[in-house]
Design a protein around this motif. Structure first.
Motif, PDB file in Angstrom:
ATOM      1  N   UNK A 148       5.752  -2.830  -5.627  1.00 54.80           N
ATOM      2  CA  UNK A 148       5.060  -1.719  -6.488  1.00 54.80           C
ATOM      3  C   UNK A 148       3.811  -2.304  -7.265  1.00 54.80           C
ATOM      4  N   UNK A 167      -0.133  -1.291  -6.639  1.00 56.46           N
ATOM      5  CA  UNK A 167      -0.716  -0.590  -7.688  1.00 56.46           C
ATOM      6  C   UNK A 167      -1.970  -1.079  -8.338  1.00 56.46           C
ATOM      7  N   UNK A 227      -1.305   3.232  -2.505  1.00 58.70           N
ATOM      8  CA  UNK A 227      -0.239   2.191  -3.037  1.00 58.70           C
ATOM      9  C   UNK A 227       0.187   2.355  -4.417  1.00 58.70           C
ATOM     10  N   UNK A 228       1.349   1.609  -4.611  1.00 57.06           N
ATOM     11  CA  UNK A 228       1.983   1.782  -5.985  1.00 57.06           C
ATOM     12  C   UNK A 228       2.767   2.669  -6.420  1.00 57.06           C
ATOM     13  N   UNK A 229       2.964   3.684  -5.790  1.00 60.97           N
ATOM     14  CA  UNK A 229       3.776   4.696  -6.219  1.00 60.97           C
ATOM     15  C   UNK A 229       4.566   5.236  -4.968  1.00 60.97           C
TER      16      UNK A 229
END
Lengths: 353, 322, 516
Positions: free
Chosen positions: B194, B198, B264-266
């Motif tokens: 993650x 992010x 990305x990130x979530x």
């Protein structure tokens, strides 16, 4: 006579290659790869170069047609070449368009359905198909330039939905048509196949349109440093929008060519996976995925290279199913050559020597 | 209610709506059997999508998964028919898948290449190698397949005279979903994924071993795709190197519909499961309906994608506007 | 042992291609004190921090920590040694929660499974050590928090690893007064707990508010280390901008200007402002005049320029050109009004690196013409050659990629880009930053030449000397507000310094001011 012709061909090819190297033209690298492939065939696949001149007709007019493996290569590479022209500009502004395959299907479906079900004139059908491509491009352009959605995500939508739209248009049928004008787009010859001529015309027109106007310059500026270009007073949004619309237009042409070639609109299969080949051609042609300088002719040579590679393997009786492997190696090699790390390594080797 | 769960809520809502519509229009749609089949039939997409979810959360993309599945099926079919025990064959191919993914990850992180191109090369490569093994469909003949796997189905209910069983494929899916959830939410690896997706620079400054994590992410995706290939052999009982062309896009779509942010990130593994079930139930609805055409599914899925991407874009804008 | 020096940097040198960013700089920090590191842009503060935390390898010098020589290889490595950094742009993970950010990479685990409850407890404990007056929701997503909270989270993260030295790199530049005050309270609390704090900033008030010692850097060199109570503000400012006080007092204007009265007003702004960027401001810019914008970094200099040029459009007030109301909401629009702007960050928003000098020069001109009417190539070549010659741009040819030119020449190319469109008003944001002395003089000469030709210019520079030398009027900004406008005999470096150094409202450092 024949031998003289061959020698002249190779001399011209060599001279051209030398010229591209001298002028530090990016097209040198894909051309060199293509030339190597041809030389390989020259020695190991003699039948590769067998060309035949036959009588053919072009709307009733007697015209000469060339037959042979190289002509097949030109013919088959045309679709991807046409796509690559539009894709080059999209990649040059730092974008990507995954939906071109689906847009091809929409355009093909449009043309065939209008012609068969509504019996409209071929010109109207073609215009409608091109219009569909432009609208598709506007949709992508809207999502990317106006809404600011990352290009890969934005064009994924149409990639998924587009084929459904195409099937909606054809009502799920494979629509077979036999209008002589519509079928000739993908099948006729004027010495060389018409699709190849179409690709050449599109390439030249696009080259002129980008280089005679300032569009090409501004595309490169936006792709290279969007912030600086925007601060210099360029409307980067409209440049991006324009480029996606043009890519949709090119996809429509490619769709017409393939639909016409198989004389039927098969919404499920027209243009299937061709977005990947188009992107590959552009990358092989030397335009970086990050945007900036673009090389239209080089992208088209990239498309020819991919097709020549495939055809060579057919000719060598390599099972066609193995074909993806060399493709994979070519992409990887091109990527590595463009990678900072490898470049620095090569540069240090050169300095050391 | 925290707004960052909004995409997940919408996904759940859409899934409920679809199932509800199915139940409303067709008797039997919301039966135990149909739901179980929904899990069983979409198991391989789900298992692939679990790996894909991790890749996308890390900010990458993996186009090679469909080819890897095809390769796996033909590899198992060929080796089993040549006398290898299926379990040995599966263990072998799982290791291969892991390695294949790791190599892709290495190219991506060490040379800093775009994941799109590297996995595109991987896609062609795996497809080609699959073809080299065998380019025709091969049926798998082994008692392990015809008996053992079937025996693993768990009977859960009795409807009339028929026994409803949870097939092994559905069990695999549940196993991977649970494992993926655990990995995403309860392991350092998961949290690091993650973090990378992010903000890679920050993650590096905070001491996340970015390059290693990337290699592992693609290795995981390769592993999941291979596992999905194994699942495919369970219910197809055959291997085919030309199958599942384009499946990677289904996996990506499932992840996006499930609330995973393509930048990305979530993302949530549970969301991806819902995404897979949405895609599956659209298919079932169309099958149940009979006259509704297949293309509506594509248009509907495209519309869903648009909806989800727009919601995410708006949420993102709002965050940036602060 | 409490007050022992435990961090010691000696003779740190760091060179980047073409620039010596740090030249044998020494620095030391003690436990239980706040040590301010001051300097204007390009002084080498950030580079020093990055060498210390292992982001860049140093080219020379020694770093000693607790009497041992260390070589930090990465931020991670520096953290394990007890050095933790909170960056200006808050390097945390926006999509993770507050608690996760505090413990990322160090989560408590049992057999590989993260024990979230413990993580939460640890995060809460770290936050508690900050002794805040309000609660931070551990479950909130970081990007939902204000920058101030994010910074506090970053500090909490540093506490969680038991850092011995906390580096705060420009932490207050995006905080409002109350938030900054809260941060200072935290810094004092931590100082009492025995932590060493390095505070990098360019806000003078804040330096005096919390610091025990001050180290000043300028142009990559160490100016000196001082005790805060012994260094008057004026002297600090002059050390940062590089003049000693005696010289400042002696300095007289070198360029004399003809009277500006009676000149035609080109642009006038009334209560022009943008929330969070610059408080409403009034000014006029006249034909044939250079107006300077002075103030320390973060005082609203560049923000004012961005407002005018439509990069971040104004949300209040009025702007007029030749008496006509205008609303520049994009650079393209501003350009149509006859504005041009040399941006502050040449690499990020100035040059188009892979394109040629020629293309970089004609970019704005082409933008004005639109994409369809191309400047004929012969004309483009002429224009490029003309500017290369007129501005003495040193390039092998007009087709050279601009990224291969030196900073000064790149800057001249960008100036040429704007001159090619004959702007009425040219905004120059740090036109001489990062370029060598020769090119600096040339650019200043050019500014005066353009003024004589009747152009209106707005000059922003962190070098007061330069502003004073070139402008006939100077608008002085502090804390995003226009304080005064100086002209004529009142316009001296000293007077600007005094305005900048004067206190806005409070009194925490009155004692230090007395030294003047």
């Amino acid at each position: 006579m024949r031998i003289a012709g061959i020698i002249v061909f190779w001399l011209v090819a060599l001279a051209f290659l030398y010229w591209t190297r001298r002028s530090r033209n990016v097209v040198f690298w894909p051309l060199l790869a293509l030339a190597c492939l041809l030389v390989f065939n020259l020695f190991f696949t003699p039948q590769f170069f067998r060309l035949e001149l036959r009588e053919g007709s072009f709307f009733g007019l007697p015209v000469a047609q060339l037959y042979g493996v190289p002509i097949d290569v030109l013919n088959h590479a045309s679709k991807v070449g046409i796509l690559a022209v539009g894709m080059t500009l999209v990649i040059a502004v730092g974008g990507i368009d995954l939906s071109v395959g689906a847009v091809m299907a929409i355009a093909g479906a449009m043309m065939a359905t209008l012609s068969v079900q509504l019996e409209l004139s071929p010109a109207v059908c073609i215009l409608a198909a091109l219009g569909a491509g432009i609208i598709a491009g506007m949709w992508n352009g809207f999502l990317v330039a106006v809404m600011g959605i990352p290009p890969m995500v934005a064009t994924l939508i149409l990639m998924v939905a587009g084929r459904g739209v195409a099937q909606l248009i054809t009502d799920g049928q494979i629509i077979i048509f036999n209008n002589p004008i519509l079928t000739s787009i993908g099948n006729a010859f004027l010495l060389v196949p018409v699709p190849f001529l179409l690709m050449l015309v599109l390439l030249i027109v696009t080259w002129l349109a980008t280089r005679v106007t300032a569009v090409g310059f501004l595309i490169e500026a936006v792709g290279d440093n969007e912030v600086a270009t925007h601060r210099a007073g360029v409307s980067s949004q409209s440049i991006k929008f324009l480029v996606y619309v043009f890519c949709g237009f090119c996809a429509a042409i490619a769709g017409l060519v393939q639909t016409s070639n198989i004389r039927s609109a098969d919404a499920n299969n027209i243009g299937l996976r061709l977005e990947l080949d188009a992107i590959m051609s552009v990358v092989i042609g030397g335009t970086a995925m990050t945007g900036g300088r673009f090389y239209l002719a080089s992208s088209v040579v990239g498309a020819l290279l991919i097709q020549a590679l495939t055809t060579t393997m057919y000719a060598k009786d390599v099972s066609p199913v193995v074909a993806p492997v060399p493709k994979a190696l070519v992409i990887l090699a091109v990527c590595l050559l463009q990678s900072e790390r490898v470049r620095r390594f090569l540069a240090s080797r050169r300095d050391a020597a | 209610m925290n707004s960052r769960y909004l995409p997940l809520v919408i996904t759940a809502f859409v899934l409920a709506l679809l199932l509800g519509a199915g139940g409303f229009f067709f008797t039997n749609f919301i039966s135990f059997r149909v739901i179980i089949n929904l899990f069983g039939d979409n198991a391989f997409v789900g298992v692939t999508a679990v790996g894909m979810t991790f890749v996308i959360i890390s900010g990458g993309i993996d186009l090679s998964v469909a080819s890897v599945i095809a390769f796996t099926t033909i590899f198992i079919a060929q080796t089993v028919n040549n006398g290898m025990h299926p379990l040995v064959s599966m263990a072998l191919v799982l290791i291969l898948g892991l390695l294949f993914g790791a190599i892709q990850g290495w190219f991506i992180s060490y040379f800093n290449l775009p994941p799109f191109l590297v996995t595109l090369a991987g896609m062609f490569f795996a497809r080609g190698v699959g073809f080299i093994i065998n380019d025709i469909s091969v049926a798998i003949k082994h008692p392990f397949y015809s008996e053992t796997i079937r025996g693993l189905a768990i009977p859960v209910a009795q409807v009339g005279r028929a026994v409803v069983r949870i097939p092994f494929t559905a069990q695999c899916l549940i196993f991977f979903i649970l494992g993926g959830t655990l990995l995403a939410a309860y392991s350092r690896f998961g949290r690091n994924v993650y973090a990378i997706g992010s903000n890679e620079t920050s993650a590096r400054l905070m001491g996340v071993p970015v390059d290693q994590i990337k290699i592992w992410v693609y290795a995981l995706s390769g592993f999941c795709a291979t596992a999905a290939g194994c699942v495919v052999t369970f219910y197809m009982q055959s291997g085919n190197s030309s199958s599942f062309v384009g499946l990677e896009m289904d996996a990506i779509a499932a992840a996006v519909i499930g609330g995973t942010l393509l930048t990305g990130g979530v993302g949530w593994v549970a969301g991806t499961l819902m995404g897979v079930l949405i895609l599956g139930s659209i298919q079932s609805l169309i099958t149940f309906q009979g006259s509704l055409n297949n293309w509506w599914a594509k248009i509907f899925i495209g519309t869903l994608l648009f909806l989800f991407i727009s919601v995410q874009q708006l949420l993102n804008r709002r965050l940036k506007g602060r | 042992m409490e007050n022992d020096t435990f961090l010691e940097l000696k003779g740190i040198t760091k060179a980047f291609p073409g620039v010596l960013a740090l030249d044998k700089v020494s620095f030391s920090a003690k436990r239980g004190e706040v040590h301010a590191l001051c300097g204007e842009n390009g002084a080498g503060k950030s580079t020093l921090i990055k060498v210390l935390t292992g982001v860049y390898p140093g080219d020379g010098g020694k770093i000693g920590l607790d009497g041992q020589t260390i070589v930090p290889t990465s931020p991670r490595n520096a953290e394990t040694k007890g050095i933790s950094t909170v960056y200006q742009e808050v390097n945390l993970i926006p999509h993770l929660t507050v608690a996760e950010n505090i413990c990322l990479g160090r989560e408590d685990r049992l057999a590989g499974v993260i024990r979230w409850r413990r993580v939460w407890k640890r995060a809460a404990a770290a936050i508690k050590r900050l002794d805040l007056k309000f609660d931070i929701n551990l479950d909130a997503q970081l990007s939902d928090c204000s920058i101030a909270i994010q910074q506090m989270v970053a500090i909490a993260r540093a506490l969680d690893i038991d850092a011995k030295l906390l580096i705060l790199d420009e932490p207050t530049s995006s905080l409002d007064d109350a938030e900054a005050e809260e941060l200072f309270r935290i810094m004092r609390t931590l100082r009492e707990q025995g932590m060493g704090i390095v505070f990098v900033t360019h806000f003078l008030d804040q330096v005096y508010r919390v610091s025990d010692h001050i180290t000043v850097l300028r142009n990559g060199e160490l100016v000196g280390e001082f005790t805060a109570v012994e260094l008057p503000r004026l002297e600090l400012v002059s050390k940062m901008v590089g003049k000693n006080v005696e010289e400042v007092k002696k300095l007289e204007k070198r360029v004399t200007f003809t009277s500006v009265s009676g000149r035609k007003t080109v642009v006038s702004a009334r209560r022009l402002g943008r929330k969070g960027a610059i408080n409403p401001i009034d000014f006029t810019l006249n034909e044939g005049e250079v107006v300077g914008l002075a103030g320390l970094l973060g005082s609203g200099r560049s923000e004012t320029a961005n407002l005018l040029f439509g990069v971040d459009p104004a949300d209040s007030g009025e702007l007029e050109i030749d008496g006509r109301r205008i609303r520049p909401d994009s650079p393209a629009r501003a350009m149509r009004y006859g504005f041009g702007m040399l941006t502050e960050d040449r690499k990020f928003s100035g040059i188009v690196p892979n394109l040629s000098v020629r293309e970089n020069i004609i970019l704005a001109m082409q933008a004005k013409l639109g994409p369809w009417r191309k400047i004929p190539s012969r004309r483009a070549n002429e224009i490029a050659d003309q500017f290369i010659k007129a501005l003495d741009i040193k390039t092998p040819s007009r087709e050279q990629q601009i990224k291969n030119l030196s900073g000064g020449n790149q800057q001249k190319v960008i100036i040429a880009r704007w001159l090619a469109v004959h702007p009425r008003l040219l905004i120059l944001d740090e036109p001489t930053r990062g370029i060598d002395v020769g090119a600096k003089a040339e650019i200043e000469g050019l500014i005066q030449k353009l003024r004589e030709e009747g152009m209106s210019l707005l000059l922003i520079s962190s070098e007061l000397e330069e502003v004073v030398r070139n402008s006939s009027r100077v608008i002085v900004l502090r804390d995003r507000t226009k304080i005064t406008e100086l002209s004529g005999d009142n316009l001296t470096e000293r007077s600007i310094l005094e305005v900048i150094a004067s206190q806005a409202k409070d009194d925490a450092t009155k004692e230090t001011l007395k030294c003047e």
